[in-house]
Scaffold this active site. Structure first.
Site, PDB file in Angstrom:
ATOM      1  N   GLU A 268      60.333  -5.803  20.617  1.00 61.81           N
ATOM      2  CA  GLU A 268      61.693  -6.088  20.138  1.00 61.81           C
ATOM      3  C   GLU A 268      62.298  -7.190  20.988  1.00 61.81           C
ATOM      4  O   GLU A 268      62.178  -7.171  22.215  1.00 61.81           O
ATOM      5  CB  GLU A 268      62.622  -4.867  20.256  1.00 61.81           C
ATOM      6  CG  GLU A 268      62.460  -3.788  19.239  1.00 61.81           C
ATOM      7  CD  GLU A 268      63.528  -2.692  19.409  1.00 61.81           C
ATOM      8  OE1 GLU A 268      64.600  -2.966  20.014  1.00 61.81           O
ATOM      9  OE2 GLU A 268      63.291  -1.569  18.946  1.00 61.81           O
ATOM     10  N   GLU A 322      72.286  -3.627   9.991  1.00 65.66           N
ATOM     11  CA  GLU A 322      72.256  -2.206   9.596  1.00 65.66           C
ATOM     12  C   GLU A 322      73.634  -1.589   9.835  1.00 65.66           C
ATOM     13  O   GLU A 322      74.049  -1.373  10.972  1.00 65.66           O
ATOM     14  CB  GLU A 322      71.170  -1.473  10.389  1.00 65.66           C
ATOM     15  CG  GLU A 322      69.780  -2.026  10.126  1.00 65.66           C
ATOM     16  CD  GLU A 322      68.730  -1.459  11.070  1.00 65.66           C
ATOM     17  OE1 GLU A 322      68.472  -0.238  11.004  1.00 65.66           O
ATOM     18  OE2 GLU A 322      68.184  -2.234  11.878  1.00 65.66           O
TER      19      GLU A 322
END
Length: 468
Positions: A268, A322
């Site tokens: 990530e 999100e």
């Protein structure tokens, strides 16, 4: 007699990208994290089509949702799936659980859905439920189940760690893991990764370090822009980006424990396009600069200063904004795309994308230049003062030879022959190549020996062409 061969434009562009990569180094890979903590995302089949349109071939998930896995069947996209933290204690207890988990979550899909890795847990060391003791036993049991069902050779086992697992990360050469983690979990995990031929997964976010230390870390250093760099006093290595310094701190920490040969994947990394008032550095322009320059850095090849021959393999965070993620505003704004599949900002994601990136986008958002150009489209490529003469000469030879740059002005008697230094001649040659290739992203790199500027370089009567 001269023979002129006219190649189609698309072929010329392809050859220039191909030659740059083959001349300087092997490129790494760019993947993306597909999180789904939202109530407004496209359907998994739509997501697969979006990924294919963008040329993404590697995706990391946070579970093994059957609808998602079925959507990826036959797509050719390689997946990293996950066994969540909540299941670590059960997975660590015995292989009957992991046998069942593999039977239900891997075997029905693989290999039609190409699963290349399983992330066992995620940032376990900072899990408030204290799942750390279960991590390595769970990894071993999942692996044993893969062996049992004959798929261990094609699926790797790892676990993403947060950078907070380090006790020290500055300077990079002094990188070390937290002492209380070393014997119980770090050493056994690294030994397991080595024995199974797997790799360490690391989550690295220069944004957090920059935002908390704006007084000592420059934004250019955090965003891969041109900067003086930071020299590691212990080994003399020069770091031009915070990202690479963080990665090398992890390599140094592994080396300190005797694990010099375990590879690493950055599972990530990203930069938020929006944040709260106290989240210094957040914003779309900086996010585009970080992610765009990172993609360019990865795909144009080379490793870190400590591991120069080890290509970078990186998963961007994240595919979508999100809207149901808890925490500060930034947590809901790491996506490269809005839920309606429109881009939050424009960056290339593939080598093909690098060649087609527009000059305007590169100048204002992702190019490694400090000031903004005074006129849209006017940028120049110059040689880095930090690059050695051998590397510069190699770049000159390519640009003026195979690259087809117009280097007549730096030949003896030419308008730009003097000063007759490798650095000055390299700047002229690099810029000529850059302008010839329409100032495309990737045309001003030369293995890290060049960067873009927004003011015309001048010396004596020598004018650097703009290509306009």
């Amino acid at each position: 007699m001269e023979i002129h061969i006219h190649l189609p434009h698309f072929l010329c562009v392809f050859l220039f990208i191909f030659c740059i990569q083959s001349v300087f180094s092997d490129s790494g890979s760019i993947g993306i994290n597909y999180g789904r903590i939202a109530d407004n995302l496209p359907s998994p089949p739509q997501v697969v089509q979006l990924l294919k349109q963008q040329g993404i071939t590697k995706v990391k998930l946070y579970d093994t949702d059957s609808t998602v896995l079925n959507a990826f069947a036959g797509s050719g996209i390689s997946l990293t799936v996950a066994l969540p933290n909540e299941q670590l204690s059960s997975a660590a207890a015995n292989t009957s659980f992991t046998d069942s988990w593999v039977q239900s979550n891997i075997l029905p899909y693989h290999p039609n859905t190409k699963i290349e890795a399983i992330a066992v847990g995620n940032e376990v060391f900072v899990d408030p439920k204290n799942t750390t003791p279960f991590l390595v036993p769970a990894m071993k049991n999942v692996y044993a189940s893969l062996v049992k069902y004959g798929v261990a050779s094609s699926i790797k086992i790892s676990s993403p760690l947060a950078l907070t697992a380090l006790q020290s990360s500055y300077p990079s050469s002094s990188g070390s893991f937290k002492p209380d983690l070393i014997e119980p979990v770090i050493k056994p995990m690294l030994n397991f990764l080595k024995e199974t031929g797997s790799y360490l997964m690391m989550n690295a976010y220069p944004f957090f370090a920059y935002s908390a230390n704006t007084d000592t870390i420059s934004l250019d250093y955090a965003l891969f822009r041109n900067n003086p760099g930071s020299k590691d006093a212990n080994n003399g290595l020069l770091y031009k980006s915070l990202f690479e310094a963080q990665i090398d701190a992890v390599y140094a920490a592994m080396a300190a424990l005797g694990f010099n040969d375990v590879k690493m994947v950055v599972s990530e990394t990203g930069w938020p396009s929006k944040g709260d008032e106290n989240e210094v550095g957040s914003g779309a322009e900086n996010a585009a600069a970080y992610n765009g320059n990172l993609v360019r850095r990865v795909l144009t090849g080379g490793g870190t200063p400590l591991r120069p021959d080890e290509p970078l393999n990186v998963y961007l965070f994240a595919l979508f904004n999100e809207n149901q993620k808890p925490g500060p505003t930034s947590e809901r704004n790491y996506g490269l795309f809005y839920p309606n599949q429109q881009k939050v900002y424009e960056i290339p994601l593939t080598v093909e994308g690098l060649k087609g990136a527009s000059p305007t986008m590169n100048e204002s958002k992702t190019e490694a230049a400090a000031p903004r150009p005074s006129k849209v489209g006017q940028t120049w490529c110059v040689a880095s003062e930090k690059a050695g003469e051998e590397k510069l000469q190699k770049g000159i030879d390519y640009a003026c030879g195979e690259g087809g740059a117009d280097c007549r002005a730096i030949q003896p008697g030419g308008a730009c022959y003097k000063p007759s230094t490798v650095h000055f001649h390299a700047s002229y040659a690099f810029n000529s190549f850059y302008q010839k290739n329409f100032r495309q992203s990737g045309a001003c790199y030369f293995g890290g020996a060049a960067y873009v500027v927004t003011q015309p370089p001048r010396l004596g009567s020598c004018d650097f062409p703009t290509g306009n």
